[in-house]
Scaffold this active site. Structure first.
Site, PDB file in Angstrom:
ATOM      1  CG  HIS A   1      30.816  33.672  38.417  1.00  0.00           C
ATOM      2  ND1 HIS A   1      31.432  33.213  37.278  1.00  0.00           N
ATOM      3  CD2 HIS A   1      31.472  33.093  39.461  1.00  0.00           C
ATOM      4  CE1 HIS A   1      32.426  32.385  37.614  1.00  0.00           C
ATOM      5  NE2 HIS A   1      32.472  32.310  38.928  1.00  0.00           N
TER       6      HIS A   1
ATOM      7  CG  ASP B   1      37.905  33.525  39.793  1.00  0.00           C
ATOM      8  OD1 ASP B   1      37.823  34.055  40.912  1.00  0.00           O
ATOM      9  OD2 ASP B   1      37.455  32.389  39.539  1.00  0.00           O
TER      10      ASP B   1
ATOM     11  CG  HIS C   1      35.555  29.411  39.098  1.00  0.00           C
ATOM     12  ND1 HIS C   1      35.770  29.907  40.374  1.00  0.00           N
ATOM     13  CD2 HIS C   1      35.669  28.066  39.196  1.00  0.00           C
ATOM     14  CE1 HIS C   1      35.973  28.908  41.210  1.00  0.00           C
ATOM     15  NE2 HIS C   1      35.927  27.780  40.512  1.00  0.00           N
TER      16      HIS C   1
ATOM     17  CG  ASP D   1      39.429  31.096  42.150  1.00  0.00           C
ATOM     18  OD1 ASP D   1      40.127  31.716  41.330  1.00  0.00           O
ATOM     19  OD2 ASP D   1      38.204  31.225  42.232  1.00  0.00           O
TER      20      ASP D   1
END
Length: 381
Positions: A149, A186, A188, A274
């Protein structure tokens, strides 16, 4: 053991000392939000992956890659001097938030956090060196803090320095490779690499993520890069509830063809776990077999780059199951098989709707239509 066919492992206990405590999930504790016994981005699941590697007999068959601190010049390949200076100052005191003034990007770190994050980056760069110089075939960097991120001038969502982006720039600037692909699975969105390489035609950024999960309003199918990099950012925002069928269809129909078309000289995988079925930060349904198969498919697309693949560890917050996902990916990368089996695998595989669903297929079909926008390298030289 040093062998061209071996897999490297980046690990150092100091990286497990990275401190993220005042977080309750992605939020600050207080005002009724109760801080958990252990924050989401904690060392527990990472240590447990290493424990499973030890107990299963794999660690001794992997090549240990000793991390060293990344230099400021290496960090400046991706991050701004102002950001690096701000993190260093806070690290010398009581720590702080690497998000700086960026709203909603909570990335707390404690005293010495700069040194730990620089060690994680340095370990990843050492892995790049070992892969490109032919000392090993591929590598898994079991590091923290995570990186996917982080943007050029601020941290975001637990991430301080963008590990995958720094690996790509190191391969280019230190070793003269030109075409690098970054695949982020991921749960996200991989917003950091998207922003950093938005106008770069020599870095293909691919993100498979849960639609609308995190960051908010990020990772749309229509975000495809700009300027010279137009067409070289590809997002596949899968609907919540996607299982192995949707992910493997995405890999087979979008990711592998994209990699084959781009023909990278190295592949970096921002490897979050995740999207696992029990993860508190996502709503997907993957198992250890899913991650094993996704790894296999990446490897199948890497023949053109002499099998140069680097995995950098990202998210994954269900501490009981995540370590088995990591073990599965490393087993597939290395071709080794340990003595530990995953007790969660039959439970997850038995969950309804693991197969590809029509609304998931629609998203994948739309993403397939974007593949012609990736320019083959012979058209870009």
């Amino acid at each position: 053991m040093t062998s061209k066919r071996a897999t490297g492992l980046v690990w150092h206990e100091l990286m497990m000392w990275h401190d993220t405590t005042p977080l309750a999930g992605f939020m600050k504790s207080g005002r009724g939000i109760i801080e958990p016994d252990e924050p989401s981005e904690s060392p527990a699941s990472k240590r447990r992956i290493k424990n499973l590697l030890d107990v299963s007999g794999l660690t001794e068959q992997l090549v240990s890659i000793k991390p060293r601190p990344a230099t400021e010049a290496e960090l400046l390949r991706v991050h701004t001097s102002g950001y690096i200076d701000a993190i260093r100052r806070r690290s010398a005191g009581d720590g702080g938030d690497a998000a700086l003034d960026f709203p909603g990007g909570e990335t707390p770190f404690g005293p010495g956090g700069f040194d730990i994050a620089a060690l994680a980056v340095g370990g990843i760069l050492e892995a790049v060196d070992a892969i490109v110089l032919g000392r090993i075939r591929n590598a898994y960097a079991l590091v923290r803090p995570p990186g996917h991120h982080a943007e050029a001038d601020h941290g975001f969502g637990f991430c301080m320095f963008n590990n995958a982006a720094l690996a790509a720039r190191h391969a280019q600037q230190r070793h003269g490779l030109r075409r690098i692909a970054i695949l982020d699975w991921d749960v996200h969105h991989g917003n950091g690499a998207e922003r950093i390489f938005w106008q770069d035609p020599d870095v293909l950024t691919l993100s498979i993520h849960q639609a609308g999960c995190y960051p908010a309003l990020s990772g749309a199918l229509t975000a495809n890069g700009g300027g010279p990099g137009e067409g070289h950012n590809l997002n596949i925002p899968l609907p919540p509830g996607s299982g192995e069928g949707a992910y493997l269809a995405t890999m087979e129909r979008v990711i592998v063809p994209a990699l084959q078309r781009f023909d990278p000289q190295m592949i970096v995988v921002a490897c979050g776990f995740d999207a696992g079925a029990y993860d508190p930060q996502g709503r997907m349904m993957l198992s250890s077999r899913s991650f094993r198969e996704m790894t296999r498919l990446v490897m199948s697309a890497a023949a053109g780059c002499d099998d140069r693949i680097l995995f950098t560890h990202e998210g994954g917050y269900h501490r009981p199951s995540v370590p088995f996902f990591g073990l599965a990916a490393i087993e597939q990368l290395s071709g080794l098989h340990g003595t530990v089996s995953d007790p969660f695998e039959p439970l997850i595989r038995a969950m309804p709707y693991q197969g590809l669903q029509p609304h998931q297929d629609a998203v994948i079909s739309t993403a397939e239509q974007l593949l012609p926008r990736i320019r083959p390298h012979q058209d870009r030289s």
